[in-house]
Design a protein around this motif. Structure first.
Motif, PDB file in Angstrom:
ATOM      1  N   MET A  78      70.187  46.990  53.611  1.00 24.45           N
ATOM      2  CA  MET A  78      71.383  47.755  53.319  1.00 24.45           C
ATOM      3  C   MET A  78      71.339  48.181  51.846  1.00 24.45           C
ATOM      4  O   MET A  78      70.900  47.434  50.992  1.00 24.45           O
ATOM      5  N   LYS A  79      71.848  49.387  51.575  1.00 27.47           N
ATOM      6  CA  LYS A  79      71.798  49.961  50.231  1.00 27.47           C
ATOM      7  C   LYS A  79      73.183  50.044  49.594  1.00 27.47           C
ATOM      8  O   LYS A  79      74.204  50.010  50.280  1.00 27.47           O
ATOM      9  N   LYS A  80      73.201  50.178  48.286  1.00 28.84           N
ATOM     10  CA  LYS A  80      74.434  50.493  47.580  1.00 28.84           C
ATOM     11  C   LYS A  80      74.709  51.976  47.759  1.00 28.84           C
ATOM     12  O   LYS A  80      73.786  52.771  47.983  1.00 28.84           O
ATOM     13  N   VAL A  81      75.976  52.348  47.657  1.00 28.96           N
ATOM     14  CA  VAL A  81      76.378  53.738  47.844  1.00 28.96           C
ATOM     15  C   VAL A  81      77.245  54.165  46.664  1.00 28.96           C
ATOM     16  O   VAL A  81      78.203  53.478  46.301  1.00 28.96           O
ATOM     17  N   LYS A  82      76.893  55.303  46.080  1.00 32.55           N
ATOM     18  CA  LYS A  82      77.642  55.853  44.948  1.00 32.55           C
ATOM     19  C   LYS A  82      78.699  56.817  45.472  1.00 32.55           C
ATOM     20  O   LYS A  82      78.401  57.689  46.293  1.00 32.55           O
ATOM     21  N   ILE A  83      79.920  56.672  44.989  1.00 33.59           N
ATOM     22  CA  ILE A  83      81.043  57.518  45.386  1.00 33.59           C
ATOM     23  C   ILE A  83      81.575  58.193  44.127  1.00 33.59           C
ATOM     24  O   ILE A  83      82.037  57.515  43.209  1.00 33.59           O
ATOM     25  N   THR A  84      81.507  59.511  44.082  1.00 31.87           N
ATOM     26  CA  THR A  84      81.944  60.271  42.910  1.00 31.87           C
ATOM     27  C   THR A  84      83.119  61.161  43.286  1.00 31.87           C
ATOM     28  O   THR A  84      83.054  61.893  44.279  1.00 31.87           O
ATOM     29  N   VAL A  85      84.187  61.098  42.491  1.00 29.13           N
ATOM     30  CA  VAL A  85      85.329  61.987  42.685  1.00 29.13           C
ATOM     31  C   VAL A  85      84.929  63.349  42.112  1.00 29.13           C
ATOM     32  O   VAL A  85      84.708  63.474  40.915  1.00 29.13           O
ATOM     33  N   VAL A  86      84.823  64.360  42.975  1.00 22.22           N
ATOM     34  CA  VAL A  86      84.388  65.673  42.499  1.00 22.22           C
ATOM     35  C   VAL A  86      85.530  66.677  42.407  1.00 22.22           C
ATOM     36  O   VAL A  86      85.439  67.653  41.667  1.00 22.22           O
ATOM     37  N   ARG A  87      86.595  66.464  43.139  1.00 24.90           N
ATOM     38  CA  ARG A  87      87.729  67.390  43.052  1.00 24.90           C
ATOM     39  C   ARG A  87      88.999  66.697  43.513  1.00 24.90           C
ATOM     40  O   ARG A  87      88.992  65.903  44.436  1.00 24.90           O
TER      41      ARG A  87
END
Length: 104
Positions: free
Chosen positions: A1-10
């Motif tokens: 299992m991998k880490k996941v990056k979550i970016t607020v774009v709008r």
């Protein structure tokens, strides 16, 4: 299992709908464009909005477990997704991407 990056774009804001339908809220949303969160596998990051998590968590889980090509070629990067929260007054769009780093 991998880490996941979550970016607020709008983050949108529909003042006309707020004025017409919403009761005044003290602090309706803390998300700001440019904020970045790292999900340790499918686990919700600390300080991440519970309501937004409900909207994106299945996509985070899919990417964390190696899923790719969500919706048959929708995204340029097959290990990513663009998902918005379900707030009809001020929806937030998140760019979600699987990282190469293994989850703890």
């Amino acid at each position: 299992m991998k880490k996941v990056k979550i970016t607020v774009v709008r983050k949108a804001c529909y003042d006309d709908l707020i004025e017409k339908y919403e009761n005044p809220l003290e602090n309706p949303c803390d998300m700001r464009e440019g904020m970045v969160f790292i999900a340790n596998g499918w686990k919700k990051p600390d300080d991440f909005c519970d309501s937004a998590w409900e909207s994106i968590s299945s996509f985070v889980m899919t990417l964390a477990y190696g899923g790719e090509n969500i919706y048959d070629g929708w995204m340029k990067d097959s290990r990513s997704a663009m998902i918005s929260c379900n707030d009809g007054f001020r929806p937030v769009s998140f760019y979600i991407e699987a990282l190469d780093e293994d989850a703890d």
